[in-house]
Design an enzyme around this catalytic site. Sequence first.
Site, mmCIF file in Angstrom:
data_model
loop_
_atom_site.group_PDB
_atom_site.id
_atom_site.type_symbol
_atom_site.label_atom_id
_atom_site.label_comp_id
_atom_site.label_asym_id
_atom_site.label_seq_id
_atom_site.Cartn_x
_atom_site.Cartn_y
_atom_site.Cartn_z
ATOM 1 N N ASP A 36 -5.358 34.382 -44.143
ATOM 2 C CA ASP A 36 -4.149 33.322 -44.909
ATOM 3 C C ASP A 36 -3.375 32.385 -43.992
ATOM 4 O OD1 ASP A 36 -1.478 33.733 -47.290
ATOM 5 O OD2 ASP A 36 -2.652 31.832 -46.689
ATOM 6 N N ASP A 220 -3.711 25.486 -45.591
ATOM 7 C CA ASP A 220 -3.320 26.978 -46.271
ATOM 8 C C ASP A 220 -4.870 27.438 -46.764
ATOM 9 O OD1 ASP A 220 -1.507 28.365 -48.845
ATOM 10 O OD2 ASP A 220 -2.847 29.331 -47.382
HETATM 11 C C1 LIG Z 1 -3.893 37.168 -55.851
HETATM 12 O O1 LIG Z 1 -4.542 36.761 -54.768
HETATM 13 C C2 LIG Z 1 -4.020 35.906 -53.544
HETATM 14 C C3 LIG Z 1 -2.687 35.663 -53.824
HETATM 15 C C4 LIG Z 1 -2.007 35.059 -52.710
HETATM 16 C C5 LIG Z 1 -2.480 34.828 -51.489
HETATM 17 C C6 LIG Z 1 -1.864 34.059 -50.403
HETATM 18 N N1 LIG Z 1 -1.842 32.658 -50.715
HETATM 19 C C7 LIG Z 1 -3.983 35.137 -51.488
HETATM 20 C C8 LIG Z 1 -4.675 35.865 -52.424
HETATM 21 O O2 LIG Z 1 -5.809 36.078 -52.289
#
Ligand SMILES: COc1ccc(CN)cc1O
Length: 331
Positions: A36, A220
């Site tokens: 991420d 992102d």
């Molecule tokens: C609930 O799943 C997620 C929530 C947040 C992120 C970060 N942007 C990645 C995820 O897979």
Amino acid sequence: ENGSAAAIPIDPRFDIAYVTPVTIGTPPQTLYLDFDTGSSDLWVFSSHTPESQVRGQRIYSPEKSSTAKLLAGHTWSILYGDGSGSLGNVYTDNFTVGGVTVTSQAVQTAQQVSYSFTSQSEIHGLVGLGFSTLNTVFPNGQLTFFDNAKSTLDSPVFTADLKWKKEGTYDFGFIDETKYTGEITYLPVQTDPGYWTFTSSGYAVGDGAFHPASIVGIADTGTSLTYLPAEVVTSYWGQVDGAVDSDYYGGYVFPCSSKLPSFTFGVGPANITIPASYINYAQITEGSPVCFGGLQSSSWLGVNIWGDVALKAAFVVFNGANPPTIGWAKK
Ligand SMILES: COc1ccc(CN)cc1O
């Protein structure tokens, strides 16, 4: 030592997220994590996560690793843009992805995860690839895997070659010329507060005129969709019969049978075109004639996000040199 690892879509029907195999500890424990670039915590489902919050995820058990060391007195707690979050304590251990090993990586073990993580059994945690200033470990912030690995790589870079409904790759330390066409256009990166923030030079809807604009946003890999200013998104969906911005569904929806235009965004003097098929993101439920758009308004977010819908249309170079830059190429 350079490396390369798969970015695997967690769902065959639509690209919610991509996971990458990693090994942690001695003997190695394999988990599949969501890489991420929009955050900077490396956290995992663990033997410290309550069973009620674990639903099929693989877990990291530090007590089974001879190289795990508790980072005493340190905790972490993170909240993501979609309202999900997690928190816990911290170990250091050996961490390997695609052949690149960091021997004392901060691995944040979850003691709590929100329901949206519990419900995604294919995601066993996240690897933050944003700038380490965003790391939430208290009282001492920890370095990301990339920051720790950088000095051992041939070049201080990683690249993202995400694909539509297919397996892509993350490469570390080198730029694979076979993965893109033409030239890579590098743009300056604003590292405050810690995202890969760059400015796009404008946009076009389908074959329409290019609209010069300065769109400041973040690259992102951990966000599924792409969120842009209301006037950009309104001009896009205005070209689609039956498209509406639905409070009920929480964004632009349209008749699945509609023909969508592509979307082009500027990267300096060059541009990247997102094919219409990537923007026809998913039926709102299995078999529904209503589809949810991959291009949504950022007005409620406070930041423009170039998520997977945009990134998978390009080969993206995250250049961690000083100063950092971000490179975009067609593929
Ligand atoms: C609930 O799943 C997620 C929530 C947040 C992120 C970060 N942007 C990645 C995820 O897979």
